[in-house]
Design a protein around this motif. Structure first.
Motif, mmCIF file in Angstrom:
data_model
loop_
_atom_site.group_PDB
_atom_site.id
_atom_site.type_symbol
_atom_site.label_atom_id
_atom_site.label_comp_id
_atom_site.label_asym_id
_atom_site.label_seq_id
_atom_site.Cartn_x
_atom_site.Cartn_y
_atom_site.Cartn_z
ATOM 1 N N LEU A 1 30.963 46.642 15.956
ATOM 2 C CA LEU A 1 31.180 47.750 16.876
ATOM 3 C C LEU A 1 31.363 49.048 16.098
ATOM 4 O O LEU A 1 31.744 49.051 14.925
ATOM 5 C CB LEU A 1 32.419 47.480 17.728
ATOM 6 C CG LEU A 1 32.382 46.225 18.598
ATOM 7 C CD1 LEU A 1 33.722 46.031 19.302
ATOM 8 C CD2 LEU A 1 31.250 46.295 19.609
ATOM 9 N N ASP A 2 31.088 50.170 16.755
ATOM 10 C CA ASP A 2 31.193 51.488 16.128
ATOM 11 C C ASP A 2 32.642 51.971 16.203
ATOM 12 O O ASP A 2 33.073 52.524 17.211
ATOM 13 C CB ASP A 2 30.263 52.467 16.835
ATOM 14 C CG ASP A 2 30.195 53.831 16.147
ATOM 15 O OD1 ASP A 2 31.109 54.159 15.357
ATOM 16 O OD2 ASP A 2 29.235 54.571 16.422
ATOM 17 N N ARG B 1 34.194 54.375 14.571
ATOM 18 C CA ARG B 1 34.357 55.832 14.624
ATOM 19 C C ARG B 1 34.254 56.332 16.059
ATOM 20 O O ARG B 1 35.070 57.147 16.509
ATOM 21 C CB ARG B 1 33.330 56.526 13.742
ATOM 22 C CG ARG B 1 33.478 58.049 13.757
ATOM 23 C CD ARG B 1 32.430 58.767 12.934
ATOM 24 N NE ARG B 1 32.565 60.207 13.121
ATOM 25 C CZ ARG B 1 32.991 61.048 12.189
ATOM 26 N NH1 ARG B 1 33.329 60.608 10.996
ATOM 27 N NH2 ARG B 1 33.081 62.345 12.454
ATOM 28 N N ALA B 2 33.266 55.856 16.791
ATOM 29 C CA ALA B 2 33.093 56.297 18.175
ATOM 30 C C ALA B 2 34.304 55.949 19.014
ATOM 31 O O ALA B 2 34.749 56.755 19.846
ATOM 32 C CB ALA B 2 31.834 55.673 18.768
ATOM 33 N N HIS B 3 34.852 54.777 18.822
ATOM 34 C CA HIS B 3 36.039 54.381 19.581
ATOM 35 C C HIS B 3 37.244 55.231 19.204
ATOM 36 O O HIS B 3 38.062 55.589 20.071
ATOM 37 C CB HIS B 3 36.351 52.904 19.345
ATOM 38 C CG HIS B 3 35.533 51.971 20.176
ATOM 39 N ND1 HIS B 3 34.232 51.638 19.857
ATOM 40 C CD2 HIS B 3 35.820 51.276 21.313
ATOM 41 C CE1 HIS B 3 33.758 50.795 20.766
ATOM 42 N NE2 HIS B 3 34.702 50.554 21.653
ATOM 43 N N PRO C 1 36.939 47.662 18.527
ATOM 44 C CA PRO C 1 36.773 47.320 17.113
ATOM 45 C C PRO C 1 38.022 46.690 16.511
ATOM 46 O O PRO C 1 39.149 47.005 16.899
ATOM 47 C CB PRO C 1 36.467 48.674 16.464
ATOM 48 C CG PRO C 1 35.860 49.482 17.553
ATOM 49 C CD PRO C 1 36.596 49.076 18.796
ATOM 50 N N ASP D 1 35.011 44.552 12.333
ATOM 51 C CA ASP D 1 34.136 45.719 12.385
ATOM 52 C C ASP D 1 34.491 46.733 11.299
ATOM 53 O O ASP D 1 33.690 47.611 10.985
ATOM 54 C CB ASP D 1 34.280 46.399 13.753
ATOM 55 C CG ASP D 1 34.104 45.413 14.892
ATOM 56 O OD1 ASP D 1 32.963 44.981 15.124
ATOM 57 O OD2 ASP D 1 35.116 45.054 15.537
ATOM 58 N N GLY E 1 26.847 46.647 8.251
ATOM 59 C CA GLY E 1 27.010 47.330 9.529
ATOM 60 C C GLY E 1 28.439 47.667 9.876
ATOM 61 O O GLY E 1 28.723 48.158 10.977
ATOM 62 N N GLN F 1 32.259 49.603 9.040
ATOM 63 C CA GLN F 1 32.804 50.834 8.484
ATOM 64 C C GLN F 1 34.031 50.486 7.648
ATOM 65 O O GLN F 1 34.654 49.442 7.852
ATOM 66 C CB GLN F 1 33.149 51.818 9.606
ATOM 67 C CG GLN F 1 31.898 52.340 10.293
ATOM 68 C CD GLN F 1 32.179 53.058 11.590
ATOM 69 O OE1 GLN F 1 32.848 52.533 12.474
ATOM 70 N NE2 GLN F 1 31.651 54.261 11.724
ATOM 71 N N ASP G 1 33.636 57.966 5.480
ATOM 72 C CA ASP G 1 33.565 58.488 6.845
ATOM 73 C C ASP G 1 34.907 58.400 7.558
ATOM 74 O O ASP G 1 35.186 59.173 8.476
ATOM 75 C CB ASP G 1 32.516 57.699 7.624
ATOM 76 C CG ASP G 1 32.115 58.382 8.923
ATOM 77 O OD1 ASP G 1 31.982 59.626 8.915
ATOM 78 O OD2 ASP G 1 31.918 57.685 9.928
#
Length: 277
Positions: free
Chosen positions: A42-43, A45-47, A118, A140, A165, A167, A187
């Motif tokens: 899962l992303d 950063r977006a969460h 995540p 994640d 994939g 982070q 990031d």
């Protein structure tokens, strides 16, 4: 491993000892196969950014710590994680270090099965095997502590997490460590108020360092949160999110604590003192 100080060094010695039987039981080629076969990460950063108006929160499943000893028994980590997620947590952190934090990979598996946000594998990652292991168990995010790694190993572990994939939350405590994280192109940059050399905590030092993070990476305040006021202090310093464990597991009402921390407004990072007009 970089020589860092007695507490961190001792923890990493134990981490390596505990890793050996896992590596013997599941060869690296097999754990790599499992990692690459896992569902996409899962992303995070977006969460953590969310709608951009309030602080992100990584809520931690944490039974124990080297500084405080036992915090909470947490017989069902997945149930606690579900409470966190339902109450608005952006991500869940699961301790998997065994000796000082009483965590296990089984905790990570249980949490991953229960929540759809995540999940961070919170451990002292010093070997590529641990990154592969994290992905194979559904993480994640992984934690990379700058103080525990030389530049070459930090770069390799960061690259491997990206290849899988995932982070990486790159944790810092000093200006020199922050410079290394920025040079890496991290990031997600964490600033830990706790000194892992001696376990002392200094929130003011952490908020000062957060103010030095430029636009681009997300800035995450770690440790020293006991109340909403501390989350407010991190927000005022420019943090985009906080990672909180002890205050949640000892609160008596983790759902209410999560919701109250998530209501804190994000304020954006101020310039370091020397750069202000």
């Amino acid at each position: 491993m970089t020589t860092t100080g007695t507490v961190l060094d001792d923890i990493i010695v134990g981490v390596r000892e505990d890793l050996a039987p896992r590596r013997a039981a599941v060869p690296e080629s097999e754990i790599a196969r499992r990692a690459h076969a896992a569902a996409p990460a899962l992303d995070a950063r977006a969460h953590l950014v969310g709608d951009g108006t309030t602080m992100g929160l990584i809520a931690e499943v944490k039974r124990s710590s080297p500084s405080k000893g036992t915090l909470a028994e947490i017989p069902e980590p997945a149930r606690l994680a579900e409470v966190y997620a339902r109450s608005g947590a952006s991500a869940i952190s699961v301790l998997t270090e065994q000796r000082r934090f009483r965590g296990t990979l089984a905790d990570l598996d249980a949490v991953r099965e229960r929540v759809d946000v995540p999940v961070l594998r919170k451990d002292f990652v010093v070997e590529p095997y641990q990154v592969l292991e994290a992905r194979a168990h559904g993480a994640d995010l992984v934690l990379l502590i700058v103080a525990a790694l030389d530049d070459a190993r930090l770069r390799d572990l960061h690259a491997l997490s990206a290849e899988l994939g995932m982070q990486a939350l790159v944790e810092t405590h000093t200006p020199a460590e922050l410079e290394r994280a920025l040079a890496l192109g991290a990031d997600l940059i964490g600033v830990n108020a706790r000194n892992l050399k001696d376990l002392t905590v200094d929130l003011a030092r952490a908020t000062d360092l957060l103010g030095r993070i430029p636009a681009g990476p997300l800035a995450i305040g770690e440790s020293a949160v006991a109340s909403v006021d501390d989350v407010e202090a991190y927000a005022a310093a420019g943090a985009d999110a906080v990672l909180v464990g002890e205050a949640l597991v000892t609160s008596g009402d983790p759902a209410d604590a999560v919701a109250s921390y998530r209501r804190v407004a994000r304020r954006g990072r101020p310039l370091p003192e020397g750069d202000r007009a």
